[in-house]
Design a protein around this motif. Structure first.
Motif, mmCIF file in Angstrom:
data_model
loop_
_atom_site.group_PDB
_atom_site.id
_atom_site.type_symbol
_atom_site.label_atom_id
_atom_site.label_comp_id
_atom_site.label_asym_id
_atom_site.label_seq_id
_atom_site.Cartn_x
_atom_site.Cartn_y
_atom_site.Cartn_z
ATOM 1 N N GLU A 262 0.822 -1.199 0.000
ATOM 2 C CA GLU A 262 0.000 0.000 0.000
ATOM 3 C C GLU A 262 0.866 1.264 0.000
ATOM 4 N N GLY A 263 2.036 1.185 0.673
ATOM 5 C CA GLY A 263 2.934 2.336 0.702
ATOM 6 C C GLY A 263 3.541 2.630 -0.649
ATOM 7 N N ALA A 264 3.923 1.576 -1.379
ATOM 8 C CA ALA A 264 4.493 1.775 -2.721
ATOM 9 C C ALA A 264 3.442 2.351 -3.663
ATOM 10 N N ILE A 265 2.219 1.840 -3.558
ATOM 11 C CA ILE A 265 1.128 2.335 -4.406
ATOM 12 C C ILE A 265 0.877 3.813 -4.120
ATOM 13 N N ALA A 266 0.832 4.180 -2.841
ATOM 14 C CA ALA A 266 0.573 5.575 -2.465
ATOM 15 C C ALA A 266 1.672 6.498 -2.982
ATOM 16 N N ALA A 267 2.928 6.064 -2.899
ATOM 17 C CA ALA A 267 4.045 6.887 -3.364
ATOM 18 C C ALA A 267 3.982 7.090 -4.879
ATOM 19 N N HIS A 275 1.635 3.671 -15.168
ATOM 20 C CA HIS A 275 2.490 2.872 -16.058
ATOM 21 C C HIS A 275 3.920 3.412 -16.166
ATOM 22 N N GLN A 276 4.247 4.474 -15.421
ATOM 23 C CA GLN A 276 5.602 5.023 -15.502
ATOM 24 C C GLN A 276 6.620 4.080 -14.877
ATOM 25 N N VAL A 277 6.248 3.477 -13.743
ATOM 26 C CA VAL A 277 7.091 2.497 -13.056
ATOM 27 C C VAL A 277 6.300 1.205 -12.955
ATOM 28 N N ALA A 278 6.895 0.106 -13.400
ATOM 29 C CA ALA A 278 6.227 -1.201 -13.323
ATOM 30 C C ALA A 278 6.291 -1.699 -11.885
ATOM 31 N N LEU A 279 5.133 -1.943 -11.288
ATOM 32 C CA LEU A 279 5.058 -2.401 -9.895
ATOM 33 C C LEU A 279 4.352 -3.752 -9.839
ATOM 34 N N VAL A 280 5.016 -4.735 -9.242
ATOM 35 C CA VAL A 280 4.430 -6.056 -9.024
ATOM 36 C C VAL A 280 4.297 -6.263 -7.521
ATOM 37 N N VAL A 281 3.123 -6.722 -7.091
ATOM 38 C CA VAL A 281 2.866 -6.948 -5.670
ATOM 39 C C VAL A 281 2.242 -8.329 -5.487
ATOM 40 N N ASN A 282 2.153 -8.727 -4.239
ATOM 41 C CA ASN A 282 1.538 -10.007 -3.902
ATOM 42 C C ASN A 282 0.214 -9.777 -3.189
ATOM 43 N N GLU A 283 -0.761 -10.584 -3.550
ATOM 44 C CA GLU A 283 -2.089 -10.680 -2.956
ATOM 45 C C GLU A 283 -3.036 -9.591 -3.450
ATOM 46 N N LEU A 284 -4.202 -10.052 -3.864
ATOM 47 C CA LEU A 284 -5.249 -9.178 -4.378
ATOM 48 C C LEU A 284 -6.073 -8.649 -3.206
ATOM 49 N N THR A 285 -6.053 -7.339 -3.019
ATOM 50 C CA THR A 285 -6.820 -6.667 -1.978
ATOM 51 C C THR A 285 -7.570 -5.501 -2.622
ATOM 52 N N ILE A 286 -8.303 -4.779 -1.830
ATOM 53 C CA ILE A 286 -8.999 -3.607 -2.351
ATOM 54 C C ILE A 286 -8.000 -2.624 -2.950
ATOM 55 N N ASP A 287 -6.869 -2.409 -2.247
ATOM 56 C CA ASP A 287 -5.860 -1.455 -2.721
ATOM 57 C C ASP A 287 -5.178 -1.926 -3.996
ATOM 58 N N SER A 288 -4.757 -3.189 -4.031
ATOM 59 C CA SER A 288 -4.022 -3.656 -5.210
ATOM 60 C C SER A 288 -4.933 -3.765 -6.426
ATOM 61 N N ARG A 289 -6.187 -4.114 -6.199
ATOM 62 C CA ARG A 289 -7.121 -4.188 -7.330
ATOM 63 C C ARG A 289 -7.374 -2.799 -7.917
ATOM 64 N N ALA A 290 -7.570 -1.806 -7.052
ATOM 65 C CA ALA A 290 -7.793 -0.440 -7.529
ATOM 66 C C ALA A 290 -6.574 0.081 -8.273
ATOM 67 N N ALA A 291 -5.366 -0.243 -7.772
ATOM 68 C CA ALA A 291 -4.144 0.225 -8.425
ATOM 69 C C ALA A 291 -3.915 -0.468 -9.761
ATOM 70 N N LEU A 292 -4.337 -1.716 -9.879
ATOM 71 C CA LEU A 292 -4.295 -2.391 -11.179
ATOM 72 C C LEU A 292 -5.158 -1.643 -12.187
ATOM 73 N N THR A 293 -6.356 -1.323 -11.773
ATOM 74 C CA THR A 293 -7.299 -0.636 -12.658
ATOM 75 C C THR A 293 -6.784 0.738 -13.064
ATOM 76 N N ASP A 294 -6.102 1.425 -12.132
ATOM 77 C CA ASP A 294 -5.638 2.788 -12.386
ATOM 78 C C ASP A 294 -4.268 2.852 -13.060
ATOM 79 N N GLY A 295 -3.609 1.709 -13.229
ATOM 80 C CA GLY A 295 -2.324 1.703 -13.921
ATOM 81 C C GLY A 295 -1.108 1.902 -13.042
ATOM 82 N N PHE A 296 -1.276 1.824 -11.720
ATOM 83 C CA PHE A 296 -0.126 1.972 -10.830
ATOM 84 C C PHE A 296 0.433 0.629 -10.363
ATOM 85 N N VAL A 297 -0.289 -0.451 -10.579
ATOM 86 C CA VAL A 297 0.211 -1.805 -10.365
ATOM 87 C C VAL A 297 0.132 -2.532 -11.701
ATOM 88 N N THR A 298 1.196 -3.255 -12.027
ATOM 89 C CA THR A 298 1.282 -3.947 -13.307
ATOM 90 C C THR A 298 0.761 -5.372 -13.222
#
Length: 344
Positions: A262-267, A275-298
Motif C-alpha cells: 500500500e505504501g508503494a502504491i501511495a508513493a 504505467h511510468q514504473v512497473a510495480l508487481v505486488v503479492n495478494e489481491l486486496t482492495i488497494d491492489s485491485r484499484a491500483a491495477l485498474t488505475d495503472g499503478f500496479v502492473t
C-alpha cells in the motif's frame, strides 16, 4: 407414501434392512459410516421423524480434531481472508468434528509467535503457522513434534526437516514471475528495486533470489539495486519508494515481495504517472485491485486461499488420523495472476 414414514419406509428408501436402520437409530452394534450416512440422507429425503437422531449418531462417531493456527498481521485484509477460508475448509469436512483456534502474533518477532503458539499448544491436535525462521521457533516445533503435535509451515517455510510440511506458493517461481513482468512492462532498461519484509522470512528471500535470477539471466539491461527491508509496513515502504524515485530517475520497476505494498502504491500515485514504473505486488486486496485498474500496479501474484486451505486441512486431518510422515514434505499451490485487464 401415505401418512408418516415408518422404519420400513426408511429401510426401503435407504436400500438396507430394517434391522440395520434400528441399529443406526439406537446405536446397537456396528453400522458402517457410509451406511449410516445413506440412512441419514434417506431419512431427510422422506421426512422421517427421527432424522435428527441419526445425525447425532453420525456426529458422535466422528473424531474430534482441534486445529491451531498462529498467523500475523491480523488487521490486514489478506490474513483476515485467510482466517475465514480456514474456518470454511474445516466446516466443509463431513468426516470429522473440527474446530479452529486462530491467533495472530502481535508482531513479526519470534517471541510474539512463540507466545501465541504456547498459549494454544495444550489445546490443539495440529498446528499451522506463518511464523518467521528462528532457532527458537525450530526448537518449539521440535518439542511439539515430540509431544505428538505436528506443525505445518504456511506461506513461509520454517523449521525445515522438523515441520510436517510447507504449504504455499513456490516462492522462487513467484520471484521469477515478478522479474519477467517488471522487465517486460518497463518502458526502457534501467534500475529495479525489491522490498522484503525482513531477514527472517525465508519466502521473501526465495522471491528475491528468483527475481534477481531472472533479471540476471534474461534481462541484463536492468540493474537490481540492493534490497530494501520494509518490515511489511505501509509507512516505511511509502517513504523508501519516494526516496528511490527521488534518487534514481531511471527507476523502471519495483517488486514488493511481502507486505507493505500500500505504501508503494501511495508513493507512485503521489509523484508518478500511471504505467511510468512497473510495480508487481503479492495478494489481491482492495488497494491492489484499484491500483491495477488505475495503472499503478502492473501485476498481482495472489495465493488462492480456498485451494490452499482445502489442501491444508486435508493434510492436517490425514496426519492426525494416520501419523506423521517420515519425510517432511512441501506442497506448492499454483498462484493466481491478475493483470489490469482481468477485471474488464
Amino acid at each position: 407414501m401415505a401418512g408418516r414414514p415408518t422404519i420400513k419406509d426408511l429401510a426401503r428408501a435407504a436400500g438396507v434392512g430394517t434391522a440395520t436402520v434400528d441399529r443406526a437409530l439406537n446405536g446397537r452394534g456396528t453400522v458402517r459410516e457410509d451406511t449410516v450416512r445413506k440412512i441419514a440422507e434417506a431419512a431427510h429425503r422422506i421426512g422421517y421423524h427421527a432424522a435428527a437422531l441419526i445425525d447425532q449418531q453420525i456426529d458422535a462417531a466422528l473424531p474430534e480434531i482441534t486445529f491451531g493456527f498462529v498467523l500475523h498481521k491480523g488487521k490486514q485484509q489478506f490474513y483476515q481472508n485467510f482466517a475465514k477460508e480456514i474456518e470454511a475448509a474445516i466446516a466443509a469436512r463431513t468426516d470429522i468434528r473440527g474446530r479452529a483456534i486462530i491467533r495472530f502474533s502481535a508482531s513479526q518477532t519470534p517471541e510474539d509467535f512463540l507466545k501465541e503458539i504456547r498459549k494454544i499448544a495444550p489445546k490443539i491436535d495440529v498446528l499451522g503457522s506463518s511464523a518467521v525462521n528462528h532457532q527458537n521457533i525450530t526448537q518449539e516445533v521440535r518439542q511439539l513434534k515430540e509431544a505428538g503435535t505436528p506443525t505445518f509451515a504456511l506461506l513461509n517455510d520454517f523449521a525445515q526437516g522438523i515441520r510436517e510440511a510447507y504449504l504455499g506458493l513456490n516462492n522462487m517461481q513467484v520471484g521469477r514471475m515478478a522479474g519477467w513482468m517488471v522487465t517486460t512492462a518497463a518502458k526502457a532498461p534501467g534500475k529495479l528495486a525489491v522490498f522484503v519484509g525482513g531477514n527472517r522470512w525465508h519466502g521473501h528471500e526465495l522471491r528475491e533470489t528468483g527475481f534477481r535470477s531472472y533479471v540476471r539471466d534474461s534481462a541484463p539491461g536492468f540493474t537490481v539495486l540492493d534490497s530494501l527491508v520494509n518490515l511489511e509496513t505501509r509507512q516505511l515502504t511509502y517513504e523508501s519508494t519516494l526516496d528511490l524515485l527521488d534518487r534514481h530517475n531511471d527507476l523502471r520497476g519495483l517488486y514488493v515481495a511481502g507486505g507493505g505494498m500500500e505504501g508503494a502504491i501511495a508513493a507512485l500515485r503521489e509523484v508518478s504517472q500511471p504505467h511510468q514504473v512497473a510495480l508487481v505486488v503479492n495478494e489481491l486486496t482492495i488497494d491492489s485491485r484499484a491500483a491495477l485498474t488505475d495503472g499503478f500496479v502492473t501485476m498481482v501474484i495472489s495465493t488462492p486461499l480456498q485451494e490452499l486451505c482445502t489442501d491444508m486441512i486435508d493434510k492436517m486431518v490425514n496426519v492426525v488420523k494416520h501419523g506423521s510422515s517420515e519425510t517432511p514434505g512441501q506442497s506448492f499451490i499454483q498462484p493466481q495472476v491478475y493483470l489490469p485487464e482481468s477485471f474488464g
